[in-house]
Design a protein around this motif. Structure first.
Motif, PDB file in Angstrom:
ATOM      1  N   PRO A   1       0.817  -1.217   0.000  1.00  0.00           N
ATOM      2  CA  PRO A   1       0.000   0.000   0.000  1.00  0.00           C
ATOM      3  C   PRO A   1       0.847   1.262   0.000  1.00  0.00           C
ATOM      4  CG  PRO A   1       0.019  -0.974   2.191  1.00  0.00           C
ATOM      5  CD  PRO A   1       0.742  -1.935   1.288  1.00  0.00           C
ATOM      6  N   LEU A   2       0.333   2.281  -0.641  1.00  0.00           N
ATOM      7  CA  LEU A   2       1.000   3.573  -0.635  1.00  0.00           C
ATOM      8  C   LEU A   2       0.997   4.163   0.777  1.00  0.00           C
ATOM      9  CD1 LEU A   2      -0.642   5.084  -3.827  1.00  0.00           C
ATOM     10  CD2 LEU A   2       1.712   4.242  -3.623  1.00  0.00           C
ATOM     11  N   ALA A   3       2.104   4.834   1.133  1.00  0.00           N
ATOM     12  CA  ALA A   3       2.162   5.504   2.431  1.00  0.00           C
ATOM     13  C   ALA A   3       1.030   6.521   2.559  1.00  0.00           C
ATOM     14  CB  ALA A   3       3.521   6.176   2.611  1.00  0.00           C
ATOM     15  N   LEU A   4       0.748   7.206   1.474  1.00  0.00           N
ATOM     16  CA  LEU A   4      -0.319   8.206   1.446  1.00  0.00           C
ATOM     17  C   LEU A   4      -1.663   7.582   1.812  1.00  0.00           C
ATOM     18  CD1 LEU A   4      -1.309  11.070   0.389  1.00  0.00           C
ATOM     19  CD2 LEU A   4      -1.665   9.886  -1.790  1.00  0.00           C
ATOM     20  N   ALA A   5      -2.001   6.455   1.187  1.00  0.00           N
ATOM     21  CA  ALA A   5      -3.277   5.797   1.453  1.00  0.00           C
ATOM     22  C   ALA A   5      -3.338   5.249   2.870  1.00  0.00           C
ATOM     23  CB  ALA A   5      -3.498   4.675   0.432  1.00  0.00           C
ATOM     24  N   THR A   6      -2.202   4.775   3.367  1.00  0.00           N
ATOM     25  CA  THR A   6      -2.157   4.248   4.731  1.00  0.00           C
ATOM     26  C   THR A   6      -2.361   5.364   5.744  1.00  0.00           C
ATOM     27  OG1 THR A   6      -0.636   2.544   3.946  1.00  0.00           O
ATOM     28  CG2 THR A   6      -0.793   2.861   6.329  1.00  0.00           C
TER      29      THR A   6
ATOM     30  N   LYS B   1      -5.419  -3.951  -5.386  1.00  0.00           N
ATOM     31  CA  LYS B   1      -4.522  -4.649  -6.308  1.00  0.00           C
ATOM     32  C   LYS B   1      -3.782  -3.571  -7.106  1.00  0.00           C
ATOM     33  CE  LYS B   1      -7.128  -9.000  -6.536  1.00  0.00           C
ATOM     34  NZ  LYS B   1      -8.157  -8.763  -5.512  1.00  0.00           N
ATOM     35  N   LEU B   2      -4.242  -3.282  -8.328  1.00  0.00           N
ATOM     36  CA  LEU B   2      -3.614  -2.210  -9.109  1.00  0.00           C
ATOM     37  C   LEU B   2      -4.220  -0.866  -8.721  1.00  0.00           C
ATOM     38  CD1 LEU B   2      -3.232  -3.722 -12.700  1.00  0.00           C
ATOM     39  CD2 LEU B   2      -1.438  -3.217 -11.048  1.00  0.00           C
ATOM     40  N   GLY B   3      -4.110  -0.528  -7.460  1.00  0.00           N
ATOM     41  CA  GLY B   3      -4.579   0.737  -6.933  1.00  0.00           C
ATOM     42  C   GLY B   3      -3.805   1.112  -5.688  1.00  0.00           C
ATOM     43  N   TRP B   4      -3.061   0.114  -5.161  1.00  0.00           N
ATOM     44  CA  TRP B   4      -2.099   0.317  -4.072  1.00  0.00           C
ATOM     45  C   TRP B   4      -2.742   0.843  -2.787  1.00  0.00           C
ATOM     46  CZ3 TRP B   4      -1.184   1.260  -9.201  1.00  0.00           C
ATOM     47  CH2 TRP B   4      -0.319   0.345  -9.808  1.00  0.00           C
ATOM     48  N   GLN B   5      -3.932   0.317  -2.506  1.00  0.00           N
ATOM     49  CA  GLN B   5      -4.641   0.686  -1.295  1.00  0.00           C
ATOM     50  C   GLN B   5      -4.480  -0.391  -0.216  1.00  0.00           C
ATOM     51  OE1 GLN B   5      -6.539   3.825  -1.168  1.00  0.00           O
ATOM     52  NE2 GLN B   5      -5.063   3.875  -2.856  1.00  0.00           N
TER      53      GLN B   5
ATOM     54  N   PHE C   1     -12.391   6.758   1.856  1.00  0.00           N
ATOM     55  CA  PHE C   1     -11.578   7.929   2.165  1.00  0.00           C
ATOM     56  C   PHE C   1     -10.154   7.779   1.642  1.00  0.00           C
ATOM     57  CE2 PHE C   1      -8.874  10.534   4.990  1.00  0.00           C
ATOM     58  CZ  PHE C   1      -9.397  11.777   4.657  1.00  0.00           C
ATOM     59  N   LYS C   2      -9.515   6.639   1.901  1.00  0.00           N
ATOM     60  CA  LYS C   2      -8.141   6.450   1.412  1.00  0.00           C
ATOM     61  C   LYS C   2      -8.108   6.459  -0.114  1.00  0.00           C
ATOM     62  CE  LYS C   2      -8.927   1.524   2.038  1.00  0.00           C
ATOM     63  NZ  LYS C   2      -8.867   0.468   3.050  1.00  0.00           N
ATOM     64  N   ILE C   3      -9.171   5.910  -0.734  1.00  0.00           N
ATOM     65  CA  ILE C   3      -9.261   5.928  -2.192  1.00  0.00           C
ATOM     66  C   ILE C   3      -9.340   7.360  -2.700  1.00  0.00           C
ATOM     67  CG2 ILE C   3     -10.689   5.253  -4.160  1.00  0.00           C
ATOM     68  CD1 ILE C   3     -11.582   2.816  -2.504  1.00  0.00           C
ATOM     69  N   ALA C   4     -10.205   8.156  -2.067  1.00  0.00           N
ATOM     70  CA  ALA C   4     -10.377   9.553  -2.484  1.00  0.00           C
ATOM     71  C   ALA C   4      -9.083  10.343  -2.353  1.00  0.00           C
ATOM     72  CB  ALA C   4     -11.483  10.203  -1.664  1.00  0.00           C
ATOM     73  N   VAL C   5      -8.380  10.150  -1.244  1.00  0.00           N
ATOM     74  CA  VAL C   5      -7.114  10.867  -1.039  1.00  0.00           C
ATOM     75  C   VAL C   5      -6.105  10.480  -2.110  1.00  0.00           C
ATOM     76  CG1 VAL C   5      -5.133  11.081   0.513  1.00  0.00           C
ATOM     77  CG2 VAL C   5      -7.451  11.216   1.434  1.00  0.00           C
ATOM     78  N   THR C   6      -6.043   9.195  -2.433  1.00  0.00           N
ATOM     79  CA  THR C   6      -5.088   8.729  -3.439  1.00  0.00           C
ATOM     80  C   THR C   6      -5.426   9.281  -4.821  1.00  0.00           C
ATOM     81  OG1 THR C   6      -4.753   6.685  -2.179  1.00  0.00           O
ATOM     82  CG2 THR C   6      -4.050   6.683  -4.477  1.00  0.00           C
TER      83      THR C   6
ATOM     84  N   LEU D   1       3.857  -9.068 -10.165  1.00  0.00           N
ATOM     85  CA  LEU D   1       4.648  -7.870  -9.903  1.00  0.00           C
ATOM     86  C   LEU D   1       3.720  -6.678  -9.717  1.00  0.00           C
ATOM     87  CD1 LEU D   1       7.432  -8.623 -12.507  1.00  0.00           C
ATOM     88  CD2 LEU D   1       7.502  -8.987 -10.047  1.00  0.00           C
ATOM     89  N   LEU D   2       3.534  -6.285  -8.456  1.00  0.00           N
ATOM     90  CA  LEU D   2       2.668  -5.158  -8.112  1.00  0.00           C
ATOM     91  C   LEU D   2       3.428  -4.048  -7.390  1.00  0.00           C
ATOM     92  CD1 LEU D   2      -0.607  -6.915  -6.869  1.00  0.00           C
ATOM     93  CD2 LEU D   2      -0.139  -5.926  -9.111  1.00  0.00           C
TER      94      LEU D   2
END
Length: 474
Positions: free
Chosen positions: A94-99, A302-306, A358-363, A449-450
């Motif tokens: 997961p992205l640090a931003l989404a976390t 998956k291909l969204g890094w959440q 919310f994490k999706i929206a921020v990303t 590979l993700l």
């Protein structure tokens, strides 16, 4: 003992700061102790270390150091998807931003079963899900935007989407909506490579036994589908796949959509994996035909890094969602809804729901289409590079060039038992995490590979580790 602090409220930030320092330090120390993509020693060793760290689950007197101890134990015993050598499953780092966004959601703890528990979060979910649904149904050649509504609907009600826990829940919801539209005699038709959650959902919903269509090349055979639609009594629900679990393959969506139209069959597309290609200008055309589905499964973990969970079910006709309407006076009383309070119960089969939107929206807002598309392009490029390494190595066989970011390969001139043993050896040693898949009657190692931070030398290292494990005595 004093009353424990709360995460929100006036003292929340003050209480959280030292705890976050503890968590971050323990994560770092645990990862350092692990020393690789997963813990060494296999299940017995990992279980023994965890039991020793946990001790008494519910002691008479609490342990003030439990947070540090257990975060350390979790990190030490984790399979870390951020490690380039952890590449077995559709399990993204997961992205640090989404976390960080997910932390804010956890602190405020909105529950999306009534407006008075989630005033802002409920509005945010409405806006973001509708925007994502418009994106999906705009068609791969014409990304949606604020001034570009979907070209397939005109003045009809615009598409919508529901937030789910992932592909399994989305697929089950898709079958439920289809059953409520077409009746309990609805028959599911899916390819041999379809996700296991689809036939299981048919069983759970009391539908007739599903019909499995051959997939001789890994994707659903349109000729066999046409025969099934011609000979089997309806109504029919065809489930196609955009990104199979085993090899990341995409069914021939335009042909399948045309057959569904000709036979008046309903179409669901499980794009839990492949749906992320819509974010890429280079790869979105692989999903041509997606926009003709009645329902579409998507997973942004998956291909969204959440962080898990971040699933969606997109629905072409929002009127289908009326099947989910439910009344509970304490949540959506008639006089409250008539007075303007939003009714949220029809947005899910679940009652209590986290604000995963919310994490999706921020990303989405932070990275935009360009930033997210670049991540998709990077992992797809790494997959092509890894496939080329395998293809050029005389000691390996490549199944095929990747469609998305999954590469199937195996040591040459060996048995399936030996291939399975190589995978387990690497897991036990804690050196690499690879998956497995049966295709063409043989067992293959699977690298998914993700991780957009994976570099070419990481790919070379992974192949070298497999080669050495294959050469080592059993």
């Amino acid at each position: 003992m004093s009353t424990p602090s709360l995460a929100s409220g006036p003292q929340g930030p003050h209480a959280l700061r030292p705890l976050l320092d503890t968590v971050l330090q323990a994560l770092d120390e645990g990862a350092h102790a692990r020393g690789g993509p997963l813990p060494a020693g296999g299940p017995a060793a990992v279980a023994a270390r965890l039991r020793a760290a946990l001790g008494d689950v519910l002691p008479k007197h609490g342990d003030p150091d439990a947070l540090r101890t257990l975060v350390y134990a979790l990190a030490e015993g984790a399979a870390d998807p951020a490690d380039p050598l952890c590449a077995a499953h559709l399990h993204c780092p997961p992205l640090a931003l989404a976390t960080a966004a997910d932390l804010a959601a956890s602190v405020l703890n909105p529950s999306l079963d009534s407006w008075d528990q989630a005033p802002a979060a409920s509005e945010l979910e409405t806006l973001v899900t509708r925007a994502l649904a418009a994106e999906v149904y705009a068609g791969p050649a014409t990304p949606a935007g604020p001034h570009r509504p979907s070209p397939h609907h005109g003045d009809k009600a615009q598409p919508d989407a529901l937030i789910t826990t992932g592909g399994t829940e989305s697929n089950q919801l898709a079958l439920l909506l289809a059953r409520e539209t077409h009746g309990p005699g609805l028959r599911l038709i899916c390819g041999a490579g379809a996700h296991h959650s689809l036939p299981r959902a048919a069983w759970l919903l009391g539908l007739p036994d599903p019909v499995t269509i051959p997939a001789p090349t890994g994707t659903l055979d349109p000729a066999a589908l046409n025969q099934a639609l011609t000979t089997l009594p309806g109504p029919h629900l065809v489930a196609a796949t955009a990104g199979t679990t085993d090899a990341g393959l995409i069914d021939p969506l335009p042909e399948i959509a045309a057959l569904c139209t000709a036979h008046h069959a309903r179409l669901h597309i499980d794009a839990a994996y492949g749906g992320g290609l819509l974010l890429s200008d280079r790869h979105r055309k692989k999903l041509t035909g997606l926009e003709y589905a009645h329902t579409i499964t998507l997973d942004l973990h998956k291909l969204g890094w959440q962080p898990v969970a971040a699933g969606l079910l997109a629905v072409r006709d929002p009127h289908d969602l009326t099947a989910l309407n439910q009344h509970a006076d304490y949540l959506n009383a008639d006089d409250d809804t008539e007075a303007g309070l939003p009714d949220l119960l029809g947005r899910s089969l679940r009652t209590t729901r986290r604000p995963d939107i919310f994490k999706i929206a921020v990303t989405l807002k932070t990275l935009g289409r360009t930033g997210l598309g670049a991540l998709v392009d990077q992992v797809c490029d790494r997959a092509q590079e890894f496939a080329a390494l395998v293809h050029d190595h005389p000691g390996f066989e490549l199944y095929d060039r990747p469609t998305i970011s999954t590469v199937l390969f195996r040591p040459a001139h060996t048995t399936d038992d030996a291939v399975a043993a190589v995978r387990r050896k690497l897991l036990h040693q804690g050196r690499a995490v690879l998956g497995r898949a049966h295709l063409d009657g043989r067992l293959w190692l699977k690298a998914t590979l993700l991780n957009p931070h994976t570099r070419p030398d990481d790919l070379a290292t992974l192949l070298t580790l497999v080669e050495k494990a294959a050469d080592e005595p059993a």
